[in-house]
Design an enzyme around this catalytic site. Sequence first.
Site, short mmCIF file in Angstrom:
data_model
loop_
_atom_site.label_atom_id
_atom_site.label_comp_id
_atom_site.label_asym_id
_atom_site.label_seq_id
_atom_site.Cartn_x
_atom_site.Cartn_y
_atom_site.Cartn_z
N LYS A 118 -26.70 22.25 -36.86
CA LYS A 118 -26.56 21.66 -35.52
C LYS A 118 -25.65 22.53 -34.66
O LYS A 118 -25.93 22.77 -33.48
CB LYS A 118 -26.03 20.22 -35.63
CG LYS A 118 -27.10 19.27 -36.16
CD LYS A 118 -26.55 17.94 -36.65
CE LYS A 118 -27.68 17.16 -37.33
NZ LYS A 118 -27.25 15.92 -37.97
N GLN A 163 -22.28 12.30 -38.70
CA GLN A 163 -23.21 12.73 -39.74
C GLN A 163 -23.26 11.66 -40.85
O GLN A 163 -22.23 11.26 -41.38
CB GLN A 163 -22.76 14.08 -40.32
CG GLN A 163 -23.68 14.67 -41.37
CD GLN A 163 -25.07 14.99 -40.81
OE1 GLN A 163 -25.22 15.54 -39.72
NE2 GLN A 163 -26.10 14.66 -41.57
N ASP A 199 -27.97 10.72 -31.19
CA ASP A 199 -28.92 10.45 -32.28
C ASP A 199 -29.83 9.26 -31.94
O ASP A 199 -30.86 9.07 -32.56
CB ASP A 199 -28.15 10.10 -33.57
CG ASP A 199 -28.12 11.26 -34.55
OD1 ASP A 199 -28.95 12.17 -34.43
OD2 ASP A 199 -27.25 11.22 -35.46
#
Length: 285
Positions: free
Chosen positions: A53, A97, A120
């Site tokens: 990322k 995460q 997200d």
Amino acid sequence: MSEIINGKEIAKSLKEGLAAKVVELNEKYGRTPNLVVILVGDDPGSVSYVTGKAKAANEVGIRNTTLRFPVTISEDELLAKVEELNADTDVDGILVQLPLPKHIDENKVIATISIDKDVDAFSPMSVARLWLKQPTIVPCTPNGIIKLLKSTGIEISGKEAVVIGRSNIVGLPVAKLLLDENATVTIAHSRTRNLAEVARRADILVVAIGRERLVTADMIKPGAVVIDVGVNRDTRNGKLCGDVDYENAKEVAAYITPVPGGVGPMTIACLMENTVENFIKKVEK
Ligand code: NAP
């Protein structure tokens, strides 16, 4: 013989477009989007995802920081960190995460991320907006899958789509997006009787199970488009592989995604797109 859908190339071109946009935004607003990634512990899989990322963010010109915390961090400390980032006007995207250690309630942490920074799109508010067809950002993997389907030029509207898998992060949202594109959607799962028969109905088959080579060539309708989301280790050689028996399936499908190099790169590119979108919404408010 299939045409291979090159996720790596499509992701590269998406990121190049975003990089040009970031330059433009910087000229106009005097700053670039800023993504903060929270990583708890040192699970090798999570470290590798976070590294990917950061690399993509650098390619696009998105400022990014990875905040690393020891596995012993308490839930309260992590929630306080998320609240602090919510309040920081210089932060445009926050990503935690997953998975988190067992002593931390993942749902609570995700729900604490401000909806304006939820890149997200996992927070309950983002999910609700998606299902209620309200303006919102779209979760990265499902969004990437729709972009891959569209890259083939096939018409999604009116097609029979079968999604195998019903997780909150892949199966369910991708089924919803296919429905929004006017496909007729069937969702299959571990209790589906006669999976092969259900799968063979699909003009568009999306497989998100997490089981090596579970979908064999005889389960695929000739001429179908097959999107393989699975990421597994091939027990024959230790390499990465999907849920579909790729070598044989590509003889039957019209289009197919490889693993690696299919859905994975698109997930990361769509995360960058969400970060830029959040930034634009903020600065153009
Ligand atoms: P998950 O939460 O474990 O869900 C797996 C789904 O597969 C469940 O709905 C399960 O059904 C179903 N399933 C399990 N065994 C089955 C069987 N024998 N027949 C039919 N359905 C079966 O997994 P996930 O998070 O959705 O991820 C799926 C895969 O995609 C994993 O390999 C993951 O690593 C990969 N993934 C890739 C990306 C990417 O960017 N490339 C992103 C996310 C995930 P039940 O609901 O009945 O249990």
